[in-house]
Each structure stands twice: as structure tokens, then as C-alpha cells.
Design a protein around this motif. Sequence first.
Motif, PDB file in Angstrom:
ATOM      1  N   LEU A  28     -40.496 101.797   6.883  1.00  0.00           N
ATOM      2  CA  LEU A  28     -41.755 102.407   7.331  1.00  0.00           C
ATOM      3  C   LEU A  28     -42.943 101.442   7.279  1.00  0.00           C
ATOM      4  O   LEU A  28     -43.850 101.527   8.111  1.00  0.00           O
ATOM      5  N   TYR A  73     -38.412 104.844  12.372  1.00  0.00           N
ATOM      6  CA  TYR A  73     -39.135 103.891  11.528  1.00  0.00           C
ATOM      7  C   TYR A  73     -38.954 102.423  11.934  1.00  0.00           C
ATOM      8  O   TYR A  73     -39.575 101.541  11.337  1.00  0.00           O
ATOM      9  N   GLN A 177     -37.924 111.353   0.384  1.00  0.00           N
ATOM     10  CA  GLN A 177     -39.332 110.957   0.469  1.00  0.00           C
ATOM     11  C   GLN A 177     -39.685 109.718  -0.366  1.00  0.00           C
ATOM     12  O   GLN A 177     -40.644 109.018  -0.051  1.00  0.00           O
ATOM     13  N   LEU A 180     -40.357 106.354   1.157  1.00  0.00           N
ATOM     14  CA  LEU A 180     -41.453 106.370   2.130  1.00  0.00           C
ATOM     15  C   LEU A 180     -42.796 106.185   1.425  1.00  0.00           C
ATOM     16  O   LEU A 180     -43.695 105.512   1.942  1.00  0.00           O
ATOM     17  N   HIS A 181     -42.916 106.776   0.229  1.00  0.00           N
ATOM     18  CA  HIS A 181     -44.150 106.569  -0.536  1.00  0.00           C
ATOM     19  C   HIS A 181     -44.304 105.095  -0.884  1.00  0.00           C
ATOM     20  O   HIS A 181     -45.389 104.518  -0.761  1.00  0.00           O
ATOM     21  N   SER A 184     -45.100 102.998   2.377  1.00  0.00           N
ATOM     22  CA  SER A 184     -46.455 103.148   2.910  1.00  0.00           C
ATOM     23  C   SER A 184     -47.468 102.481   1.980  1.00  0.00           C
ATOM     24  O   SER A 184     -48.475 101.927   2.447  1.00  0.00           O
TER      25      SER A 184
ATOM     26  N   THR B 173     -49.491 117.035   1.102  1.00  0.00           N
ATOM     27  CA  THR B 173     -50.107 116.107   2.058  1.00  0.00           C
ATOM     28  C   THR B 173     -51.251 115.308   1.431  1.00  0.00           C
ATOM     29  O   THR B 173     -51.641 114.265   1.957  1.00  0.00           O
ATOM     30  N   VAL B 176     -49.744 111.996   0.721  1.00  0.00           N
ATOM     31  CA  VAL B 176     -49.301 111.192   1.860  1.00  0.00           C
ATOM     32  C   VAL B 176     -50.511 110.689   2.662  1.00  0.00           C
ATOM     33  O   VAL B 176     -50.576 109.523   3.054  1.00  0.00           O
ATOM     34  N   GLU B 211     -45.670 112.241   9.495  1.00  0.00           N
ATOM     35  CA  GLU B 211     -45.088 110.895   9.596  1.00  0.00           C
ATOM     36  C   GLU B 211     -43.883 110.747   8.651  1.00  0.00           C
ATOM     37  O   GLU B 211     -42.955 109.995   8.938  1.00  0.00           O
ATOM     38  N   PHE B 212     -43.937 111.474   7.536  1.00  0.00           N
ATOM     39  CA  PHE B 212     -42.825 111.401   6.576  1.00  0.00           C
ATOM     40  C   PHE B 212     -41.645 112.280   7.004  1.00  0.00           C
ATOM     41  O   PHE B 212     -40.639 112.340   6.313  1.00  0.00           O
TER      42      PHE B 212
END
Lengths: 430, 404
Positions: A28, A73, A177, A180-181, A184, B173, B176, B211-212
Motif C-alpha cells: 500500500l 494495491y 488490516q 495496511l496501518h 500507510s 476511521t 485510518v 482505501e483499507f
Amino acid sequence: MSRAADTRARGFLAPYRALDLTDQRGLLAGRMLSQLGVDVIQVEPPGGSAARRVGPFAEDAPPGANSLYWSAYAAGKRGITCNLEMPEGRALFLRLVARADFILDSADVGVMRRHGLDHGNLSLINARIITVSMTPFGETGPKAHYADSELVVWAAAGALYPARDHRGVPCRISVPQAYLHGASDAAAGALLALFARHRTGRGQHVDVSAQASAALTTLSTTLAAAVGHANYQFPREVPGKKSSLDLSGSGSRTRRSKWPVRDGLLELHLGMGSASGGSTNKLFAWMRAEGALPDQFADWDWVKLPARVLANEISAEQLDAARAAVGGFLARFTKDELGRAGLEKGILMAPAMTVEDLVKSEHLKTRSFFETVHEQGRPRTLPGRFAAGRNRGFVPLQPAPALGAHNAEIYGPLGFSAEALGALRSRGIL
Amino acid sequence: MSVRPLAGLKVLDMAWVVAGPVIGRALADFGATVVRVESSRRVETSRLMGPFPHGKSDVQQSVLFENCNAGKLGLTLDLSTSEGKAIARDLAAWADVLIESFMPGQMARFGLAYEELKELNPGLVMLSSALMGQTGPQAMMAGYGNLGAAMAGFQMIVGSPGELPIGPFGPYTDYVGPRFALVALLAALDHRARTGEGAFLDVSQAEAGIEFLAPQIADYCATGRIACCQGNRDPAFAPHGVFQTRGADAWVAIVARDDAEWLRLAQIMGGATLAADARFATLERRKANEDALERRVADWTATRDGEAIEAELQARGIAAHIVAASEDFVRDPQLTARGHFVRLPHPLMGETVFESARYRLSDTPAVYERSAPTFGRDNTYVLREILGYPVARVAALEAAGILV
């Protein structure tokens, strides 16, 4: 279409190039940078990135080309192959490093160093290079070499503990998840290092731990023990019991904020107290107007209700009865009707959207949020730019690259003819 | 002291709760001067939320607020007054960056709409973070991140199949949105440094959340499949679950990432017999017999200590970790070794604690200069030193009750 031929916005970060070695644990980060105009080159082993084997999978493409995780992604990137296990592959890669600004990786701790691709070595070739490593637990510390999986990182981050199912079992989000954290955050880390480079002229290394990143999702409840706030994180939920009154208004414990309605679920935290009691009062005013408010609740002011509950003027049974009345009332409506009523009446409630609802959302359509790209003719619809508004920051999504799609485009300018590239391919270097 | 990446960057932070303030926190960690404006009368939500030292509620001792606002300067302002609005306007003229998370339209009512501010300060980068963004039919939807989670699809994908979904913990959210917002903001600043151009960034917390779920959006559009609750299971792994261990409310997460890992796990749990059990030999077989598989794992974990399980399985390269409660988290040797917990003096708490920056830069690391502000802690500094107001004007503002 090459980027040079694209006459539309070039993006906030158009001058920069990234070499992206990440798998599903970091994919990502480069996608985000590419949306802002960075020329992101995904570098895959000749057999393809492991991320190409991560689901969900499309049915209109063969295995290897059907990962929608990859579609989502790796979008916006160019793609090349390079075998970093072989010295010739590494030599080729180093030639690209000389012209790059960022190297993104999510390899297990130690792999980059083993390949001689750690920051120290790469900075000898390009002192301005910024290297960003995304790892499950970070590159240092006793758990740096832990075997990882998304669920395990989520558990270690404290994110799993407070989310309980109806039997009290910690329950993850069904769509992974944690990485992804981390990824990002890594994109932000790369840019912070870029600002430092503007001052020093030198690149540096950025170390991002998915565990530390995912910890943000606990609403700081994980810090309770650090300040001696006992029984804060997961108070047993006994309806109406004093200690379980949540006065924040945020509805952070969302298990009790789901209401079945005609065509799905509504999210509504029946809040009391100053933060959100006003919203509940508006709901009750609506119920009253519709003749749906039992007399026993006629004088309830949800802003002032906590004091009455704490003074035992209102019992747990009465609170449950109020919930039942609310449930009966809401069940008459559809998600859409309730969404509009919430907007009109200022009641804090929202339809619990499915991905289908999202794709069909008028709101998102109005904002042109989704973009459709074509991978060898196959349409892929994806969330697009992550900030709207008056800016020329974002470029339209491009389809995720097929394996080695840009080998000629990228290696060509280094002096490799088509025949030379063919030879590298047959030797397993590309 | 090393170079700080954002030294000299001037930030007016009018955001509140979590999604907005987290952005300014990162800027402060890396050297920006961040002025956080708030009201001590209309107390912002995160101050009302804990945890609090020893469980004692105090709007000036919220650890959540500390975690989102450490490093910032604090100015209390009554924005309902014309003097208050004028101060905010002066700060907007001073700032390189303005971050806000009010309802769409509120900034215009303060006289702080981007269109007006860019006349005053053409290079301004203004970032508005709202639940649904600034435009569109649902832009005026009010609410916290639990509603954002609903509008981003997350309330439908946490829970066990066939049961009422439970939703993610908290305002999902909010966790995020700021990550995407920070990247967009830093990119806009880099662009500005080259071109002098300002920008207006309209971040929708719901969109950031989506987006996630990008692969699931693509999946629905390509196949019609709708992502739903899977409990703790995952189509690509088995076992992939959370199991009770010895002790009260103690759990461990265990995942076998391939058949070889399962064999090692089976050896540890049940020796050669279990390792040879044909029901579990391949991923396909384990998925077909997942209830029995999970019962087998659960029986094994139930009488054992979670940390001992984690250590034993990790020693054999099997992914496992205790489900960390706060008590576990704050003494996690990994987090403590990496300096995850930052402690600084605090006038009311004695010592505050917050989490370190999530980006560890080797040469220019985050520096933590101060705790989050108590109400009005930096009023004088901001008005005198930053805005250059004369002493008499500051005193008059104080006396008029503007600085509250």
C-alpha cells in the motif's frame, strides 16, 4: 500510456521515483505515493510477488493474474522483474538505485542486509537514497524475528483485545488490516525523511513496525495500565450497570450500537450525557412525533440521564425497555430512509454499509471517489484519490502491472537491448 | 541536536477528537510549531475520554488527549466572539498549514473558509478532515468515527458468520483517516516548497477507511461477492484463530501459515499422532475440518500459559502472540525495547505517557518536547511571541474573556 504522455495533473510528488520491493505487507505504501505522482517501480522476483497470491481472487483472469489484492494495491505502479538472489540481479538493481529517491521494502528482518541492500550499502551508491522498511514488529528488539501473520500482529498491537464477539471472544476485522496501518504510516515516514533530505542533502533509513502502527486503533485504551486506570479497557457490559455507562458519546464499544432494520443494520449509539445525549433526545422527539414513544419515557432527557441512572431513579430494566422501544421503531425503516432521517434531524446514526452499498453510493459517486482501470482489458474498480478539494496533487490510477510489463521501458535506457533483456530473462535474472 | 525535518513549519491546528489531531501530533514530533486551538468551555470529546490516571476523570488528564496532542502549543479561544475569530485569522495568516475537523461549513461561519484565507495567505495548505468530506449529498452527516466505520463498510465485517456483526472497536476511521491525510499534507508541502502553491485538501474519513477495503471493493465489482463476517478465520490459513489460555480472560492468537508449520504445531500439541492425522494434512483438509481443528488447538491452549505458548511456538517459527491487554502491552519487551512509551513531566499528572512516533527515522528521529497542553498553557507565548501582540492587548483579551 506512459506517464510522459499523460498531460493531466502530474501530482504533488512528480519529481520523485521509488523502487518498491514490498510484498502484501507493504504494497500500500507505494500505491499511496504513486497516487501523488511518484514514479513507483514495483520490483518483483521472476516468479512474481507473493502479493499476487493473496486473495480475494477474480474469476475473469488466470492464477497469477487474478489477485484483487494486487490489483488494488499495486495500482499506479510500473512493474519490472529482478532476481535479487543472484549477483547479476543485484548489480542491475543497484543501477536503478542510483536514480531513485526511495526504496520501499517489507522483507523479513535481515534479508535486505543479507543481499547487501541495507541502507548503509545503498547510500554508498546514492547518498540521497531514503530506505523504508516495513516489518511486523520493527527491525530491532526481541521480537524482531518473530513469525508473523496479520492476526498475530493485531493481537500484539492490543487491537484484538477490546473487540469482543457475542460470546466475549476477541474478534478481528474480517478483512486483514494490520499491515495496511504499517504501510500507510511508512508512506508518511518516507516523506518525513524527504523533508530531512531537503535540509541535509542526505537520505536515511525509516523503520516502521506494524505492531506499533496498529496500536493506534485502540483509542489509547492500551495505555490504561501505564497510568493505573484499572478495568478501563474492557468493562463487563451489564446494561444499566453504573460502571458501564459510556458517556463519551463516541460509541466506541459498538456491539450494542447495531440495530436491525428492514434491509440491514443501522449504527446508532444510544448515547447519554452531554456529548451525545442531545442526539438521543432528537431520536426520541422523532419517535414522539410518530406516536412511537411509550409514555414512560416521555420525560426522559438523555443529556441529564446519567445523574438519574446513578441516583437509581432509572433502572436497568427501564433502560432495556427504552432500547426495545427504539429497536421496534427503527425496524420499520430501511437503511436509506434512516440515513436521510439522520441527516435531516441531526441524529447521530448511519446505515451500516456493505461494500455493495459503497459501490452504489450516490455520495461517493458525486465525489468521483471510485476509479475504474483496465488490466489487459479487465475492468478493476478501486477507491481513488484520498483527498479531494482544490489541489493538483493526485494523478488518476493506472492498472496494476502485469509481471515484468515495464522491463523494456525501464531497463532499456540503461543500455539493454531487447536481445540483452531476453538473455537476462533466460538466465533467470529478470 | 539533529536536524528536525519540519523545523520552521508553522501549523494552526483546529482539529479535535482523534482523526484530526493525530496529524498535527506527527508534525510536532518532527519539528513543526503546532498551535492547537480549543475551547475550555466546549470541551472537546477526547478530553472526556480516558484512560485517566488511576481512573479519576479529569478533562486535563486524558491519556487519549495526550496521545493525540503531545508536542503542541495550546491556545484557548472563544471562537464565538469576533475577537476570538480575529485571533484565529491572524494565526491563519501566520500559518503554513491549517488543519481542522469541524462540520463542513463551520470554518466559513468562523470567517475561516479556504477561499477567504487564501486571499490572506496564498501559500496556505489547508486540510479539512470530515466524516464524509466537504461535498456531496451526505457531507453534512454529523457523527463520530463509529458512524464513519459504518459509512466505510467496517461495521458489517467484524463478527461471527450468521450473527449480528459487532463492528470494529471504536471509531475505526479515526485511525485510518489521519494516515492518508498526513501523506497528502506532506506531499502538498513538498509541492509548495517547489512551486509556492498552496492547496486545499478535503479528506473524507469514510473514504480513507474504504482505501483499507480496496481489494473487497474490487472483488464486489468483479465478482459480486460482498465481504462479510468471518469470525477470526481466514480463507488462506488454518488454524487461524484466537484461543483461551490459562488465567482470567487470557487469549492467544495462533496461525499456521502453511502445511509445514501445521506439522510443527501438530508435533508440539499432539506428537506424531496429530501430525499424521489425515483430516488436517493439507490446508484444504484443515479448512474442511476447521471446527475439529480449532477444538484441538483450544484443548491444548486451555491449560497453558499464554506467554509460554507464544515463546514455545515462536521458537519453532510458528506465528503466535498473546492477545495483548493493556497490562501486557505496556510491559511488552518489544515495545519497551523500541521506546514505544514516552514519559514527560506534566503539571497535573506529574508525568504524562504517550506513544512514540510510528516512523523511526535513523538520522532525524522524532523529538518530544512537551506534553499535550493543559487549557491555555501557551496563550501568552502564542499571542506575544508568535503573533506579536502587545502586552496590553493580551491583557485586554484576557480580561474580556476571549482566551477561554
